[in-house]
Design an enzyme around this catalytic site. Structure first.
Site, PDB file in Angstrom:
ATOM      1  N   LYS A 188      63.609  65.903  49.051  1.00 40.41           N
ATOM      2  CA  LYS A 188      62.459  66.518  48.360  1.00 40.41           C
ATOM      3  C   LYS A 188      61.616  67.219  49.434  1.00 40.41           C
ATOM      4  O   LYS A 188      60.859  66.593  50.160  1.00 40.41           O
ATOM      5  CB  LYS A 188      61.655  65.404  47.689  1.00 40.41           C
ATOM      6  CG  LYS A 188      60.742  65.803  46.547  1.00 40.41           C
ATOM      7  CD  LYS A 188      59.860  66.985  46.729  1.00 40.41           C
ATOM      8  CE  LYS A 188      58.419  66.643  47.003  1.00 40.41           C
ATOM      9  NZ  LYS A 188      57.636  67.833  47.413  1.00 40.41           N
ATOM     10  N   GLU A 218      57.339  58.294  59.197  1.00 47.84           N
ATOM     11  CA  GLU A 218      56.969  59.124  60.351  1.00 47.84           C
ATOM     12  C   GLU A 218      55.685  59.834  59.953  1.00 47.84           C
ATOM     13  O   GLU A 218      55.717  60.809  59.193  1.00 47.84           O
ATOM     14  CB  GLU A 218      58.072  60.163  60.634  1.00 47.84           C
ATOM     15  CG  GLU A 218      59.443  59.580  60.895  1.00 47.84           C
ATOM     16  CD  GLU A 218      59.640  59.165  62.346  1.00 47.84           C
ATOM     17  OE1 GLU A 218      58.657  59.144  63.113  1.00 47.84           O
ATOM     18  OE2 GLU A 218      60.785  58.854  62.708  1.00 47.84           O
ATOM     19  N   CYS A 263      53.071  66.851  64.365  1.00 45.13           N
ATOM     20  CA  CYS A 263      52.627  65.452  64.339  1.00 45.13           C
ATOM     21  C   CYS A 263      52.362  64.948  65.746  1.00 45.13           C
ATOM     22  O   CYS A 263      51.420  64.190  65.983  1.00 45.13           O
ATOM     23  CB  CYS A 263      53.675  64.583  63.669  1.00 45.13           C
ATOM     24  SG  CYS A 263      55.302  64.800  64.387  1.00 45.13           S
ATOM     25  N   GLU A 266      43.241  63.082  62.973  1.00 41.79           N
ATOM     26  CA  GLU A 266      44.247  64.131  63.114  1.00 41.79           C
ATOM     27  C   GLU A 266      43.734  65.402  62.444  1.00 41.79           C
ATOM     28  O   GLU A 266      43.442  65.399  61.249  1.00 41.79           O
ATOM     29  CB  GLU A 266      45.558  63.687  62.458  1.00 41.79           C
ATOM     30  CG  GLU A 266      46.660  64.685  62.678  1.00 41.79           C
ATOM     31  CD  GLU A 266      47.946  64.325  61.937  1.00 41.79           C
ATOM     32  OE1 GLU A 266      47.872  64.055  60.730  1.00 41.79           O
ATOM     33  OE2 GLU A 266      49.004  64.330  62.577  1.00 41.79           O
TER      34      GLU A 266
HETATM   35  P1  NAD Z   1      51.917  65.064  52.779  1.00 41.78           P
HETATM   36  O1  NAD Z   1      51.918  63.604  52.910  1.00 41.78           O
HETATM   37  O2  NAD Z   1      50.859  65.717  51.980  1.00 41.78           O
HETATM   38  O3  NAD Z   1      53.294  65.576  52.153  1.00 41.78           O
HETATM   39  C1  NAD Z   1      54.543  65.207  52.697  1.00 41.78           C
HETATM   40  C2  NAD Z   1      55.574  65.200  51.595  1.00 41.78           C
HETATM   41  O4  NAD Z   1      55.233  64.177  50.670  1.00 41.78           O
HETATM   42  C3  NAD Z   1      55.669  66.493  50.797  1.00 41.78           C
HETATM   43  O5  NAD Z   1      57.014  66.749  50.473  1.00 41.78           O
HETATM   44  C4  NAD Z   1      54.882  66.163  49.548  1.00 41.78           C
HETATM   45  O6  NAD Z   1      55.288  66.917  48.421  1.00 41.78           O
HETATM   46  C5  NAD Z   1      55.241  64.706  49.351  1.00 41.78           C
HETATM   47  N1  NAD Z   1      54.296  63.953  48.542  1.00 41.78           N
HETATM   48  C6  NAD Z   1      52.978  64.188  48.329  1.00 41.78           C
HETATM   49  N2  NAD Z   1      52.461  63.268  47.499  1.00 41.78           N
HETATM   50  C7  NAD Z   1      53.460  62.406  47.200  1.00 41.78           C
HETATM   51  C8  NAD Z   1      53.542  61.229  46.416  1.00 41.78           C
HETATM   52  N3  NAD Z   1      52.491  60.752  45.739  1.00 41.78           N
HETATM   53  N4  NAD Z   1      54.732  60.583  46.367  1.00 41.78           N
HETATM   54  C9  NAD Z   1      55.802  61.045  47.040  1.00 41.78           C
HETATM   55  N5  NAD Z   1      55.783  62.167  47.775  1.00 41.78           N
HETATM   56  C10 NAD Z   1      54.628  62.846  47.855  1.00 41.78           C
HETATM   57  O7  NAD Z   1      51.961  65.623  54.262  1.00 41.78           O
HETATM   58  P2  NAD Z   1      51.895  67.143  54.719  1.00 41.78           P
HETATM   59  O8  NAD Z   1      50.507  67.617  54.575  1.00 41.78           O
HETATM   60  O9  NAD Z   1      52.998  67.900  54.061  1.00 41.78           O
HETATM   61  O10 NAD Z   1      52.286  67.002  56.255  1.00 41.78           O
HETATM   62  C11 NAD Z   1      51.364  66.816  57.243  1.00 41.78           C
HETATM   63  C12 NAD Z   1      51.412  65.393  57.760  1.00 41.78           C
HETATM   64  O11 NAD Z   1      52.744  65.070  58.141  1.00 41.78           O
HETATM   65  C13 NAD Z   1      50.583  65.208  58.992  1.00 41.78           C
HETATM   66  O12 NAD Z   1      49.845  64.024  58.902  1.00 41.78           O
HETATM   67  C14 NAD Z   1      51.620  65.082  60.103  1.00 41.78           C
HETATM   68  O13 NAD Z   1      51.195  64.374  61.225  1.00 41.78           O
HETATM   69  C15 NAD Z   1      52.729  64.423  59.412  1.00 41.78           C
HETATM   70  N6  NAD Z   1      54.001  64.661  60.121  1.00 41.78           N
HETATM   71  C16 NAD Z   1      54.565  63.625  60.811  1.00 41.78           C
HETATM   72  C17 NAD Z   1      55.741  63.819  61.532  1.00 41.78           C
HETATM   73  C18 NAD Z   1      56.399  62.706  62.287  1.00 41.78           C
HETATM   74  O14 NAD Z   1      57.578  62.812  62.581  1.00 41.78           O
HETATM   75  N7  NAD Z   1      55.707  61.642  62.634  1.00 41.78           N
HETATM   76  C19 NAD Z   1      56.343  65.078  61.532  1.00 41.78           C
HETATM   77  C20 NAD Z   1      55.730  66.110  60.825  1.00 41.78           C
HETATM   78  C21 NAD Z   1      54.555  65.873  60.107  1.00 41.78           C
END
Ligand code: NAD
Length: 486
Positions: A181, A256, A290, A388
Site C-alpha cells: 500500500k 520504521e 527519516c 521531527e
Molecule cells: P504517514 O504515517 O502519514 O503515512 C505512511 C503510510 O501510512 C502511507 O502509505 C499512508 O497512506 C499510510 N497510512 C496513513 N494512515 C493510516 C492508517 N490509519 N492505517 C494504515 N495506514 C495508514 O507518514 P508519511 O507522512 O507518509 O511519512 C513521513 C514519516 O515517515 C516521517 O515521520 C518519516 O520520518 C517516516 N519515515 C521513516 C523511515 C524509516 O525508515 N525509519 C523512512 C521514511 C519515512
C-alpha cells in the site's frame, strides 16, 4: 523524456492477483506535481473490499505457483526484475521526480537503489538456511526457516522506490506473498514496480498493489486477519495504529518511524572533510528523510567556525523545480510545506537564523518551495531541537564535553542514526556504544546507509530491522523439528 512516456501503465488501476483491476470505488485521487502544483494524473482509490481481494490473491499464490517456487528460482525472478528496473531506470527516476518533486539526480539514485535491493535479495534468496542442533541421544533436531505467509507493506512518500525495494524484495526472497500500500502522495512508482514484476514473470498474487487513502485501505490492510506480518514505514502516529492492529491479530510488526538524528562534531574534526556532509545529510530529498541529520551538535571550541562555514554553504544552496536539478526540489505537498514553514516561523520567534538558502526566482508560484534554514544556539529542549520537522531545517547546538554531547544526542524520544565526527579513535568507540540509535556513522553519514547495512530505530524511531541480511530473518520464522529415531 515526457511524463506521459514515463507513465506506461494505467495509474487508476490496482494490481491484484497478477491482473490490473478497477478499484471498488469510482472516485480517484489527484496526483499533483509538487514543482508546479498542477494535477498531472489520477490514481485509484481502493476500498477495503480491494484489500480483501489482494489478501485472498496473496493466499492463493502461497497455495499455488509462488508457494512451490524454489528459493533459487525466487532469486532468479528477482534478478529479472532487477534487470528491468535498470532498463527503465531513467523512466522510473523521471516518474518519481515528477511525482514527489525530487531533483532528477536524486531520483536516479532511488531507481539504482531499487535495482540494488533486488540484486542483493536475489542473491540471498537461497542462502538463508536452517540449522541442525545437537540434542539428546536418539534424536535428530533441525530448524526450518519459513516465510510468514502474507506480508503487508505500508510505505511513505519520501523514498517510495527505496522503501518498497528494501521491504518487498526481502519479503519475496523469503517466499512471502506481499500486499503493498503506497502513500497517496506517491503511488506511481509502486504501480510501475507491479508492471515490472508482471513482465519479469513473478507468479500471480506474489505481489499485489492497492492504492488509496491510509485511513481506508491502509487501515483495512493493517487490520486484516489474513495478514501474517506487517512492515510499516511512516510517522509515529500511524505506526502506533499499525502496532495496535498487529496486537489485535497477534502478528509481528516492523516499524520504521521518524527521527531527529544528530551529527556530533568534536573540536578535533577534519572540518574540510566533514562540511559538505554536515549540510548535505539534511538537504537530501529537501530534508524529507527519516534519517536526516537535523541536529548538529558542535563542541564549543570549534562552534563559531562550524557555524560560519555551514552558513557559507547554506548561502550557496538553491531550491528549484525538480527537472532543474538544483540542490533541493520542492516539498512533496502543500500540507508538508505548511508544516515545515510553521516550524520555521516558530523558530524565528526566539531563535537566531544563522543562514538561509535561496528559492530560485523562476520557481513556479504553485510549487511547494521552502528555503533551507539553519538556526544557531538552539537549546537542546527547544521544540525545533526535539520534534521531527521533515524539511530542510537544521539546528546548531553547542556542547562542552563528551558526556554532555551524549546526553544531548540521546535526549530526544527518537533514536534512528547518529554521525560522530572526531579523529580520536577511543572516543569513536565509546560513542558508538553509548548512542541509543540503530546506526552510527563515524566520520561519515549515510542517511540510512547502504543496502547491505541493517537499518532501524530505537525509541519512537521504531523497532525491527530492514536492509541487509537482518531483513531476511525478519521476513521469516524458525520452525524446530525434533525427530526421535532411537
Ligand atoms: P504517514 O504515517 O502519514 O503515512 C505512511 C503510510 O501510512 C502511507 O502509505 C499512508 O497512506 C499510510 N497510512 C496513513 N494512515 C493510516 C492508517 N490509519 N492505517 C494504515 N495506514 C495508514 O507518514 P508519511 O507522512 O507518509 O511519512 C513521513 C514519516 O515517515 C516521517 O515521520 C518519516 O520520518 C517516516 N519515515 C521513516 C523511515 C524509516 O525508515 N525509519 C523512512 C521514511 C519515512
Amino acid at each position: 523524456m515526457t511524463f506521459q512516456k514515463s507513465l506506461w501503465f494505467d495509474p487508476t488501476m490496482l494490481f491484484i492477483g497478477g491482473e490490473w483491476r478497477k478499484p471498488g470505488n469510482t472516485d480517484t485521487i489527484a496526483v499533483e506535481n509538487p514543482s508546479t502544483g498542477e494535477v498531472i494524473a489520477r490514481i485509484g482509490r481502493g476500498t477495503p473490499a480491494d484489500i480483501d481481494a489482494a489478501v485472498a490473491a496473496a493466499e492463493a499464490a502461497l497455495e499455488g505457483d509462488w508457494g512451490r517456487t524454489p528459493a533459487v528460482e525466487r532469486g532468479r525472478i528477482l534478478m529479472r526484475m532487477q534487470q528491468l528496473v535498470l532498463q527503465r531506470a531513467e523512466e522510473l527516476a523521471f516518474l518519481e521526480s515528477t511525482d514527489v518533486g525530487k531533483p532528477m539526480k536524486q531520483a536516479r539514485n532511488d531507481s539504482v537503489a531499487l535495482a540494488r535491493y533486488l540484486e542483493f535479495y536475489a542473491g540471498a534468496a537461497d542462502k538463508v538456511h536452517g540449522t541442525t542442533i545437537p540434542y539428546q541421544e536418539g534424536f535428530t533436531v533441525y530448524t526450518l526457516r519459513e516465510p510468514h505467509g502474507v506480508t503487508a507493506h505500508i510505505i511513505p512518500w519520501n523514498y517510495p522506490m527505496q522503501i518498497l525495494g528494501r521491504s518487498v524484495s526481502a519479503a519475496l526472497a523469503m517466499g512471502n506473498a506481499c500486499v503493498l500500500k503506497p502513500a497517496e502522495d506517491a503511488s506511481l512508482s509502486s504501480l510501475a514496480f507491479a508492471a515490472i514484476a508482471a513482465e519479469a514473470g513473478l507468479p500471480a498474487g506474489a505481489l499485489n498493489v492497492v492504492t488509496g487513502l491510509g485511513s481506508e485501505v491502509g487501515q483495512a490492510l493493517a487490520e486484516h486477519p489474513g495478514v501474517h506480518h506487517l512492515s510499516f514505514t511512516g510517522s509515529v502516529a500511524t505506526g502506533r495504529r499499525i502496532q495496535e492492529a498487529a496486537a489485535r491479530n497477534v502478528v509481528p510488526v516492523t516499524l520504521e518511524l521518524g527521527g531527529k538524528s544528530p551529527h556530533i562534531v568534536f573540536d578535533d574534526v577534519d572540518l574540510d572533510a566533514a562540511l559538505p556532509t554536515l549540510v548535505g545529510a539534511c538537504m537530501q530529498a529537501a530534508g524529507q528523510t527519516c534519517s536526516a541529520a537535523s541536529r548538529v551538535l558542535v563542541q564549543r571550541g570549534i562552534y563559531d567556525e562550524v557555524r560560519r562555514r555551514m552558513a557559507e554553504v547554506y548561502s550557496t544552496l538553491e531550491v528549484g523545480p525538480a527537472p532543474d536539478n538544483r540542490d533541493l526540489g520542492p516539498l512533496v505537498s502543500k500540507r508538508q510545506k505548511q508544516i515545515v514553514s510553521s516550524y520555521i516561523e516558530l523558530g524565528r520567534q526566539d531563535l537566531t537564523v544563522a543562514a538561509q538558502g535561496t528559492i530560485r526566482g523562476d520557481a513556479p508560484a504553485g510549487g511547494n518551495y521552502v528555503a533551507p534554514t539553519l538556526f544557531a544556539d538552539v537549546p537542546p529542549d527547544h521544540r525545533l531541537a526535539q520534534e521531527e520537522i521533515f524539511g530542510p531545517v537544521q539546528v546548531l547546538i553547542p556542547f562542552g564535553d563528551e558526556a554532555e554531547a551524549i546526553r544531548i544526542a540521546n535526549g530526544t524520544e527518537y533514536g534512528l542514526v547518529a554521525g560522530v565526527w572526531t579523529r580520536d579513535g577511543a572516543r569513536q568507540m565509546r560513542l558508538a556504544r553509548k548512542l541509543n540509535v540503530g546506526q552510527v556513522f563515524i566520520n561519515n553519514y549515510g542517511a540510512g546507509g547502504g543496502i547491505e547495512l541493517p537499518f532501524g530505530g530505537t525509541g519512537k524511531s521504531g523497532h525491527g530491522r530492514e536492509k541487509g541480511f537482518e531483513a531476511l530473518y525478519g521476513f521469516s520464522r524458525v520452525k524446530t523439528v525434533t525427530a526421535s529415531h532411537g
